[in-house]
Design a protein around this motif. Sequence first.
Motif, PDB file in Angstrom:
ATOM      1  N   PHE A  30       0.782  -1.207  -0.041  1.00  0.00           N
ATOM      2  CA  PHE A  30      -0.114   0.113   0.182  1.00  0.00           C
ATOM      3  C   PHE A  30       0.654   1.310  -0.128  1.00  0.00           C
ATOM      4  CE2 PHE A  30      -2.770   3.237   1.851  1.00  0.00           C
ATOM      5  CZ  PHE A  30      -4.001   2.840   0.885  1.00  0.00           C
ATOM      6  N   LEU A  31       1.905   1.304   0.758  1.00  0.00           N
ATOM      7  CA  LEU A  31       2.818   2.192   0.754  1.00  0.00           C
ATOM      8  C   LEU A  31       3.339   2.629  -0.772  1.00  0.00           C
ATOM      9  CD1 LEU A  31       3.877   4.527   2.888  1.00  0.00           C
ATOM     10  CD2 LEU A  31       5.832   2.983   3.158  1.00  0.00           C
ATOM     11  N   ASN A  32       3.982   1.411  -1.000  1.00  0.00           N
ATOM     12  CA  ASN A  32       4.504   1.577  -2.277  1.00  0.00           C
ATOM     13  C   ASN A  32       3.609   2.219  -3.389  1.00  0.00           C
ATOM     14  OD1 ASN A  32       6.811   0.235  -1.765  1.00  0.00           O
ATOM     15  ND2 ASN A  32       6.277  -1.765  -2.412  1.00  0.00           N
ATOM     16  N   SER A  33       2.223   1.696  -3.436  1.00  0.00           N
ATOM     17  CA  SER A  33       1.205   2.381  -4.056  1.00  0.00           C
ATOM     18  C   SER A  33       1.406   3.862  -4.048  1.00  0.00           C
ATOM     19  CB  SER A  33      -0.134   1.873  -3.926  1.00  0.00           C
ATOM     20  OG  SER A  33      -0.412   0.523  -4.861  1.00  0.00           O
ATOM     21  N   ILE A  34       1.140   4.391  -2.600  1.00  0.00           N
ATOM     22  CA  ILE A  34       1.452   5.710  -2.399  1.00  0.00           C
ATOM     23  C   ILE A  34       2.294   6.478  -3.063  1.00  0.00           C
ATOM     24  CG2 ILE A  34       1.442   7.383  -0.338  1.00  0.00           C
ATOM     25  CD1 ILE A  34      -0.903   6.218   0.502  1.00  0.00           C
ATOM     26  N   ILE A  35       3.668   5.823  -2.675  1.00  0.00           N
ATOM     27  CA  ILE A  35       4.958   6.496  -3.349  1.00  0.00           C
ATOM     28  C   ILE A  35       4.896   6.652  -4.915  1.00  0.00           C
ATOM     29  CG2 ILE A  35       7.371   6.287  -3.379  1.00  0.00           C
ATOM     30  CD1 ILE A  35       7.318   4.893  -0.882  1.00  0.00           C
ATOM     31  N   ILE A  36       4.598   5.501  -5.348  1.00  0.00           N
ATOM     32  CA  ILE A  36       4.485   5.428  -6.804  1.00  0.00           C
ATOM     33  C   ILE A  36       3.429   6.268  -7.483  1.00  0.00           C
ATOM     34  CG2 ILE A  36       4.314   3.931  -8.932  1.00  0.00           C
ATOM     35  CD1 ILE A  36       6.056   1.843  -6.992  1.00  0.00           C
ATOM     36  N   GLY A  37       2.316   6.070  -6.875  1.00  0.00           N
ATOM     37  CA  GLY A  37       1.158   6.867  -7.464  1.00  0.00           C
ATOM     38  C   GLY A  37       1.342   8.314  -7.295  1.00  0.00           C
ATOM     39  N   PHE A  38       1.564   8.762  -6.068  1.00  0.00           N
ATOM     40  CA  PHE A  38       1.625  10.188  -5.842  1.00  0.00           C
ATOM     41  C   PHE A  38       2.957  11.086  -6.450  1.00  0.00           C
ATOM     42  CE2 PHE A  38      -1.684   9.179  -3.055  1.00  0.00           C
ATOM     43  CZ  PHE A  38      -2.620  10.416  -3.159  1.00  0.00           C
ATOM     44  N   GLY A  39       4.138   9.948  -6.361  1.00  0.00           N
ATOM     45  CA  GLY A  39       5.275  10.387  -6.865  1.00  0.00           C
ATOM     46  C   GLY A  39       5.262  10.705  -8.291  1.00  0.00           C
ATOM     47  N   SER A  40       4.497   9.634  -9.145  1.00  0.00           N
ATOM     48  CA  SER A  40       4.511   9.977 -10.546  1.00  0.00           C
ATOM     49  C   SER A  40       3.747  11.059 -11.029  1.00  0.00           C
ATOM     50  CB  SER A  40       4.254   8.712 -11.241  1.00  0.00           C
ATOM     51  OG  SER A  40       2.810   8.448 -11.268  1.00  0.00           O
ATOM     52  N   THR A  41       2.619  11.268 -10.140  1.00  0.00           N
ATOM     53  CA  THR A  41       1.639  12.319 -10.579  1.00  0.00           C
ATOM     54  C   THR A  41       2.338  13.384 -10.319  1.00  0.00           C
ATOM     55  OG1 THR A  41      -0.208  11.043  -9.413  1.00  0.00           O
ATOM     56  CG2 THR A  41      -0.496  13.183  -9.773  1.00  0.00           C
ATOM     57  N   ALA A  42       3.198  13.753  -9.153  1.00  0.00           N
ATOM     58  CA  ALA A  42       3.641  15.059  -8.758  1.00  0.00           C
ATOM     59  C   ALA A  42       5.004  15.198  -9.896  1.00  0.00           C
ATOM     60  CB  ALA A  42       4.492  14.751  -7.475  1.00  0.00           C
ATOM     61  N   LEU A  43       5.556  14.108 -10.374  1.00  0.00           N
ATOM     62  CA  LEU A  43       6.672  14.500 -11.348  1.00  0.00           C
ATOM     63  C   LEU A  43       5.782  14.839 -12.682  1.00  0.00           C
ATOM     64  CD1 LEU A  43       9.612  14.340 -11.976  1.00  0.00           C
ATOM     65  CD2 LEU A  43       9.348  11.714 -12.588  1.00  0.00           C
ATOM     66  N   THR A  66       7.330  -5.519 -11.239  1.00  0.00           N
ATOM     67  CA  THR A  66       7.611  -5.770  -9.854  1.00  0.00           C
ATOM     68  C   THR A  66       6.986  -7.056  -9.364  1.00  0.00           C
ATOM     69  OG1 THR A  66       5.317  -4.814  -9.071  1.00  0.00           O
ATOM     70  CG2 THR A  66       7.180  -3.087  -9.719  1.00  0.00           C
ATOM     71  N   SER A  67       7.836  -7.334  -8.093  1.00  0.00           N
ATOM     72  CA  SER A  67       7.393  -8.556  -7.552  1.00  0.00           C
ATOM     73  C   SER A  67       7.737  -8.360  -6.223  1.00  0.00           C
ATOM     74  CB  SER A  67       8.264  -9.794  -8.145  1.00  0.00           C
ATOM     75  OG  SER A  67       9.588  -9.242  -8.152  1.00  0.00           O
ATOM     76  N   GLY A  68       8.964  -7.791  -5.696  1.00  0.00           N
ATOM     77  CA  GLY A  68       9.213  -7.531  -4.328  1.00  0.00           C
ATOM     78  C   GLY A  68       9.058  -5.883  -3.880  1.00  0.00           C
ATOM     79  N   THR A  69      10.238  -5.523  -3.735  1.00  0.00           N
ATOM     80  CA  THR A  69      10.507  -4.056  -3.126  1.00  0.00           C
ATOM     81  C   THR A  69       9.315  -3.152  -3.670  1.00  0.00           C
ATOM     82  OG1 THR A  69      12.574  -4.599  -4.011  1.00  0.00           O
ATOM     83  CG2 THR A  69      12.400  -2.788  -2.474  1.00  0.00           C
ATOM     84  N   ALA A  70       9.147  -3.155  -4.925  1.00  0.00           N
ATOM     85  CA  ALA A  70       8.335  -1.723  -5.521  1.00  0.00           C
ATOM     86  C   ALA A  70       7.074  -2.408  -5.751  1.00  0.00           C
ATOM     87  CB  ALA A  70       9.307  -1.274  -6.553  1.00  0.00           C
ATOM     88  N   GLN A  71       6.612  -3.771  -5.307  1.00  0.00           N
ATOM     89  CA  GLN A  71       5.530  -4.290  -5.730  1.00  0.00           C
ATOM     90  C   GLN A  71       4.194  -3.214  -5.293  1.00  0.00           C
ATOM     91  OE1 GLN A  71       3.403  -7.798  -4.307  1.00  0.00           O
ATOM     92  NE2 GLN A  71       3.143  -8.466  -6.542  1.00  0.00           N
ATOM     93  N   THR A  72       3.300  -2.874  -6.134  1.00  0.00           N
ATOM     94  CA  THR A  72       2.165  -2.031  -5.576  1.00  0.00           C
ATOM     95  C   THR A  72       1.018  -2.717  -5.239  1.00  0.00           C
ATOM     96  OG1 THR A  72       1.342  -1.803  -7.771  1.00  0.00           O
ATOM     97  CG2 THR A  72       2.647  -0.018  -7.182  1.00  0.00           C
TER      98      THR A  72
END
Lengths: 312, 365
Positions: free
Chosen positions: A107-120, A254-260
């Motif tokens: 879930f945290l990955n989703s937040i980081i990736i979702g909001f990160g890519s949106t911001a960028l 993604t499968s581990g670290t960055a899985q959303t």
Amino acid sequence: MSFSVTEPTKGTKWFAGILVVAYAVVTIIPLLWIIATGFKSPTDSIAYPPVVVFEPTLEGYVNLFTDRTRATAQMLEEAGPPTTWYDEIARERGTVISGPSRYGERFLNSIIIGFGSTALCMILGTMAAYAFSRFKVPLKDDLLFFILSTRMMPPIAVAIPIFLMFRNLGLNDTHLGMILLYTAVNLSLSVWLLKGFIDEIPTEYEEAALIDGYTRFQAFYKVVLPQAATGIASTAIFCLIFAWNEYAFAVLLTSGTAQTAPPFIPNIIGVNGKDWPAVAAGATIFLVPVMVFTVLLRKHLLRGITFGAVRK
Amino acid sequence: MAQIRIENVRKDFGSFTAVQSSSFTVEDGEFFMLLGPSGCGKTTTLRMMAGLELPTKGEIYIDGEEVGMKPASERDIAFVFQMFALYPHLNVRKNISYPLKSQGMPSAAIKQKVGEIAEILGITDILDRPVGGLSGGDRQRVALGRAIVRDPKAFFMDEPLGALDAEFREHMSEELRALHDRMNATTVYVTHDQLEAMQMGDKIVVMNHGVVEQFGVPQEIYDWPATKFVAEFIGSPPMNFLEFHGMAGSGETSVSFGDTSFEMPRLLDGDSGALTFGVRPEHIHLDDSAPYRGAVTAVEYLGTTQIITMDTMNGTIKVRTASSNTVKVGDRTGLHFDPRTVTLFNAETGKALQSEANAKVLTHG
Ligand SMILES: Nc1ncnc2c1ncn2[C@@H]1O[C@H](COP(=O)(O)OP(=O)(O)OP(=O)(O)O)[C@@H](O)[C@H]1O
Ligand SMILES: [Mg+2]
């Protein structure tokens, strides 16, 4: 001549009302169903005919956030009596909690990736859109068409080359890789949408700022950005929704670290039989951030979504 | 405050030339009008002076310094836009403070300065209002406030009254002129309204198709137009043109057409062929004993004066006379042209021929 171009007739109003309600029912019922399923017991969740009135339980949520093992008598003895309410729920099923599940991380990955890519995407998108809107860019029309053309096929069509590229660059299963990927996919739409919004802002405002002693960049962020807020907000929502819900690339890359969360949720199904309440609980929680984000920006969204048709 | 000088300034947009080659000087403290019909390049000229557009060619001097390629933010000038361009996300006070903030002025000083300006403009009571709900006049005042708050070297205004309704325009133009007289700031003002230009300006530049047609004080331009365009654009009704083929010799004090000889100021330039005899409506007198005749086709009553439209053998003319003259449609009468105010033009080039009367005006401009 009681016909008026501005006032809808009573019949039209009723018709429109019924359409809206029907549409709302069709779209909202599945949502309510998911939310309800999250609070059902496994038996209720697969009961046929489906139960509408049921005794709510948090079992789905407990199962979502924990890993459990089938308890032997010896284990139960060692563990002593349940100490927390979620322990208790697990014990009722003859299991003990062995630790937290990975849902939190995903879930945290989703937040980081979702909001990160949106911001960028917003940072790059507003600047590119501003440049396209205001400056003489050589081959402007061709460039804009080219940018849009990247969305003329489904992004997943280029999954294999991206997979290979990411592998060579060491971007597989990294937050950065996913942020870059979602930004790349969303950027074309953002540039186009934002250019439309910025085109609508008269250039005089920036020129006034230039005359008032501000640099071009100051004029951009002090005068243009506040006025483009509506456009930025609605574009950001589109970007976030795409990045948040994206499934195919997430499964592939993604499968581990960055899985959303989206590729993780189906995993839950397989762990202890078909645990539908846990799946539904995962989906429910997954809905929250986008909903909060949308509600926060709702004021802008209403004006933004009509693409400048509503003028202040 | 500053003198502004424009030398051979040209602006091309792609293959289109918006300003051909303009030269004029705005003296320190002058209220200077850039006048011309729509699309003639007034705004483009002003924007180049302000630094919002770069000239394709030529030089622009502010206070003796060449600024052609300097960005607007470094020219220390203020600009009032036609639609005012008040920052919609800021309130009145913040709009007016904005130029001071960019200079890094401390906020106490800003507050005081904005207070003073609001006092001058009579907008103290609306300082904390958002700009969205303001009336046209108040927007105008806020835009002026934002311009004068910084004591810039010069003010540039692009049709600042264009967005106001006619009644209020009159009032605002007086206010503007009074403000200028009080501050004595060099002001360049763009308008397409010749009346506004004549009323408000110390000096006027008349432009057409990107070319400066004439440059001078209002009365000179009115009395001694350099071209047929200026003669027609300025004055309402415009100057009358009587077209004829003939000869106008250098040193002559009269020209003849239609079997009649007309006196005029002594010519310094001779010309022949297609010529135009120009005379203002108020310089034509109805005189039944005059040999040159015309027939009345319309009479327009304006209170103290009336405009009489007449057909002559050299074209239609308009005469302004006192309303006490009784004239009916269909009357035929003689016309006398006041010889001191006549201008002859070459009908093809549109240029005025030099005479003793207009030579001084035409050579300095
Ligand atoms: N950025 C631009 N690109 C191309 N053409 C332009 C541009 N700006 C102005 N023009 C053209 O240059 C000419 C002069 O324009 P300008 O705005 O200076 O006229 P104006 O005298 O101010 O007219 P108006 O009274 O209508 O404001 C016009 O024909 C206009 O179409
Ligand atoms: Mg203009």
